[in-house]
Design a protein around this motif. Structure first.
Motif, short mmCIF file in Angstrom:
data_model
loop_
_atom_site.label_atom_id
_atom_site.label_comp_id
_atom_site.label_asym_id
_atom_site.label_seq_id
_atom_site.Cartn_x
_atom_site.Cartn_y
_atom_site.Cartn_z
N LYS A 9 56.46 58.41 33.85
CA LYS A 9 56.64 57.44 34.94
C LYS A 9 57.01 58.07 36.27
CE LYS A 9 59.68 55.24 32.53
NZ LYS A 9 60.74 54.30 32.12
N GLN A 10 57.35 59.35 36.30
CA GLN A 10 57.81 59.97 37.54
C GLN A 10 56.66 60.13 38.53
OE1 GLN A 10 59.76 63.60 36.48
NE2 GLN A 10 61.60 62.58 35.70
N GLN A 11 56.96 59.79 39.79
CA GLN A 11 55.93 59.86 40.82
C GLN A 11 55.44 61.28 41.06
OE1 GLN A 11 54.37 57.12 41.26
NE2 GLN A 11 54.64 56.83 43.45
N ASN A 12 56.35 62.25 41.02
CA ASN A 12 55.93 63.62 41.31
C ASN A 12 55.10 64.25 40.19
OD1 ASN A 12 57.96 63.95 39.44
ND2 ASN A 12 59.21 65.33 40.69
N LYS A 13 54.97 63.53 39.06
CA LYS A 13 54.13 64.01 37.97
C LYS A 13 52.93 63.10 37.73
CE LYS A 13 57.94 66.42 35.69
NZ LYS A 13 58.79 66.53 34.48
N SER A 14 52.72 62.15 38.64
CA SER A 14 51.63 61.18 38.46
C SER A 14 50.27 61.84 38.37
CB SER A 14 51.63 60.18 39.63
OG SER A 14 52.81 59.42 39.64
N PHE A 15 50.00 62.80 39.26
CA PHE A 15 48.69 63.44 39.26
C PHE A 15 48.47 64.21 37.98
CE2 PHE A 15 45.80 66.98 40.47
CZ PHE A 15 44.69 66.20 40.76
N PHE A 16 49.52 64.90 37.49
CA PHE A 16 49.41 65.66 36.24
C PHE A 16 49.01 64.74 35.08
CE2 PHE A 16 51.53 66.83 32.24
CZ PHE A 16 50.89 68.03 31.96
N TRP A 17 49.73 63.61 34.92
CA TRP A 17 49.44 62.73 33.80
C TRP A 17 48.11 62.00 33.98
CZ3 TRP A 17 51.45 63.71 29.46
CH2 TRP A 17 52.75 64.21 29.34
N PHE A 18 47.74 61.74 35.24
CA PHE A 18 46.43 61.14 35.50
C PHE A 18 45.32 62.07 35.02
CE2 PHE A 18 42.73 60.37 38.20
CZ PHE A 18 42.59 58.99 38.12
N ILE A 19 45.43 63.35 35.36
CA ILE A 19 44.41 64.33 34.95
C ILE A 19 44.41 64.51 33.44
CG2 ILE A 19 43.74 66.76 35.09
CD1 ILE A 19 43.02 65.09 37.55
#
Length: 491
Positions: A9-19
């Motif tokens: 749920k963390q915003q700074n890891k959003s791109f990582f989990w999206f990929i």
């Protein structure tokens, strides 16, 4: 200890989990096993996390486990991962984990008791069969969705959340759907080779049931639209969220299955309606831009997407949404409600006839398919008609209990934005029952989430707000959408 859902749920890891989820969807087109391994590793690790969080947070963690892992049902069906990931995965997860959540929450509400009543009223029709042809699989196929709705309403109504936590749930809800989107895009043949007719299109639905895929993609449209309207990021970047929203929209439209996409768009309009009720002060506190300035650009974007999709299909898409068929275009068939609904209205009327003949207790779970005349052997597509045909008067009571839950949710949401989100979730789940019955996890999960209790400011807190800092104010009603900021009670 590393808490999986905190990271997710963390915003700074959003791109990582999206990929990560993009890659899961891509790999599933080659082999289901990477996705299966990922699923069980993180499911097991999430249960380990239950022992490493405060006891007061465990029920909420169970809710997040349900939301995230049930959402793998769509990708599992597309990738053909059964029996490793069961075909009705979402129903099993909801059915077995919601009771665990109820035990952990130990918070019993009047709304939750409605869910319990739904469960009790579902049982009698399982005990008999007027057709003498019903198998165990028929019973399982038709009753699990209803039981899921009952336990989901019961469990989620025990949860007390703040608005930020509810919005945070959009990520575990939609990331597995991003995987399903990627799968359908990769599996779609060259569009020049696809023959678009005035029926549902399996080729653009990843080779699976277009009605179910459309329902899942429609939910993706809703969640990413919500991100745009509320000015937060799912992928980590605004532009990437916009592109993903466009892909969800065009791929969903190309399935030629209308119900799921109409439901998604309807949910967006509901949220927009309630956003208009927010004052400038409320929007500022929530860091939500004036969404009215997005109406024209979004309208233009939607028009371009729909125009492009219609052009790709040789004009067939518009005709499909107008309810045309090959027969009505050729003049050999009359355009009526049954044609527009792809035979659903006639199946509905035959179910009504069964109800009139077996008013008290119905014909028994699964028996309606064997007792119809013209549409014998057809699985129910409208849950209301299945309820009254198979459960009789008890099914009618269950349906009215659904309506009661809706009005309770509507009446208890504390302010416009949470009210809009909860109402939209309930209506999307409820409307799905009119074209897909309870075939997917979407209906029970969304109807369940819509029952959570969103915290409101007490009169005492309102007086105290003048004396406290802005940081303290944000702990109460209007939470800025900084999803990395820790708030009381958040995992």
């Amino acid at each position: 200890m590393f808490i999986f859902f905190n990271s997710l749920k963390q915003q700074n890891k959003s791109f990582f989990w999206f990929i990560v989820h993009v890659l899961l969807g891509a790999s599933a087109t080659i082999s289901a096993f990477p996705m299966i391994i990922y699923f069980y590793v993180f499911l097991g690790y999430s249960f380990i996390n239950l022992f490493n969080v405060n006891a007061t947070h465990r029920a909420r963690l169970i809710a997040e486990i349900i939301i995230y892992f049930a959402s793998f049902e769509g990708l599992g069906r597309l990738a053909g991962s059964d029996p490793f990931i069961p075909y009705e995965l979402g129903k099993y997860i909801i059915l077995f984990l919601c009771p665990l959540g109820i035990l952990l929450s130990r918070n019993y509400t009047a709304k939750g008791m409605i869910g319990l009543v739904i469960l009790i009223l579902s049982i009698p029709a399982v005990l008999f069969d007027e057709s003498n042809q019903v198998s165990f699989n028929d019973i399982k196929f038709n009753i699990l969705g209803l039981l899921n709705i009952g336990v989901a309403i019961w469990f989620f109504s025990t949860l007390n959340l703040n608005l930020k936590t509810l919005i945070n749930w959009s990520k575990p809800l939609v990331y597995p759907i991003v995987s399903a989107l990627v799968f359908t895009i990769i599996r779609t043949p060259n569009l020049d080779e696809v023959e678009f007719t005035l029926g549902a299109n399996f080729a653009t639905a990843g080779g699976f049931g277009s009605n179910q895929v459309s329902t899942i993609l429609g939910l993706g449209v809703f969640v990413f639209s919500l991100a745009v309207l509320l000015n937060y990021r799912i992928s980590g970047f605004k532009w990437l969220d916009g592109i993903t929203l466009g892909l969800f929209t065009i791929q969903g439209l190309l399935t030629f299955s209308r119900g799921g996409m109409i439901g998604g768009f309807f949910g967006v309009f509901v949220v927009m309606f309630y956003l208009t009720k927010l004052s400038f002060k409320e929007r500022s506190a929530l860091r939500i831009p004036n969404f009215k300035k997005y109406i024209v650009p979004v309208g233009i974007l939607l028009f371009i997407v729909m125009f492009a999709a219609n052009l790709i299909t040789g004009g067939m898409l518009l005709l499909r949404y107008m309810g045309e068929t090959q027969g009505t275009l050729a003049g050999s068939a009359e355009k009526n409600l049954n044609k527009i609904t792809t035979n659903r209205s006639d199946i509905f009327m035959e179910d009504v006839d069964l109800f009139l003949d077996h008013t008290m207790l119905g014909v028994g779970v699964g028996a309606s398919s064997y007792l119809r005349d013209e549409y014998k052997g057809y699985a129910p597509h409208v849950e209301l008609s299945r309820l009254i045909a198979e459960h009789g008067a008890l099914g009618l009571i269950i349906f009215f209990l659904f309506i009661l839950v809706f009005f309770l949710n509507k009446g208890h949401a504390p302010e416009s934005i949470s009210k809009g989100i909860l109402i939209a979730l309930f209506l999307m789940g409820f409307l799905a029952t009119f074209h897909s019955a309870t075939r997917t996890y979407i209906t029970p999960l969304l109807m369940g989430i819509s029952c959570v209790n969103i915290a409101s400011i007490s009169k005492k807190n309102k007086k105290e707000r003048r004396k406290v800092s802005v940081k303290t104010v944000n702990r109460f009603k209007y939470q800025p959408l900084d999803l990395d900021q820790k708030v009381p009670g958040q995992l």
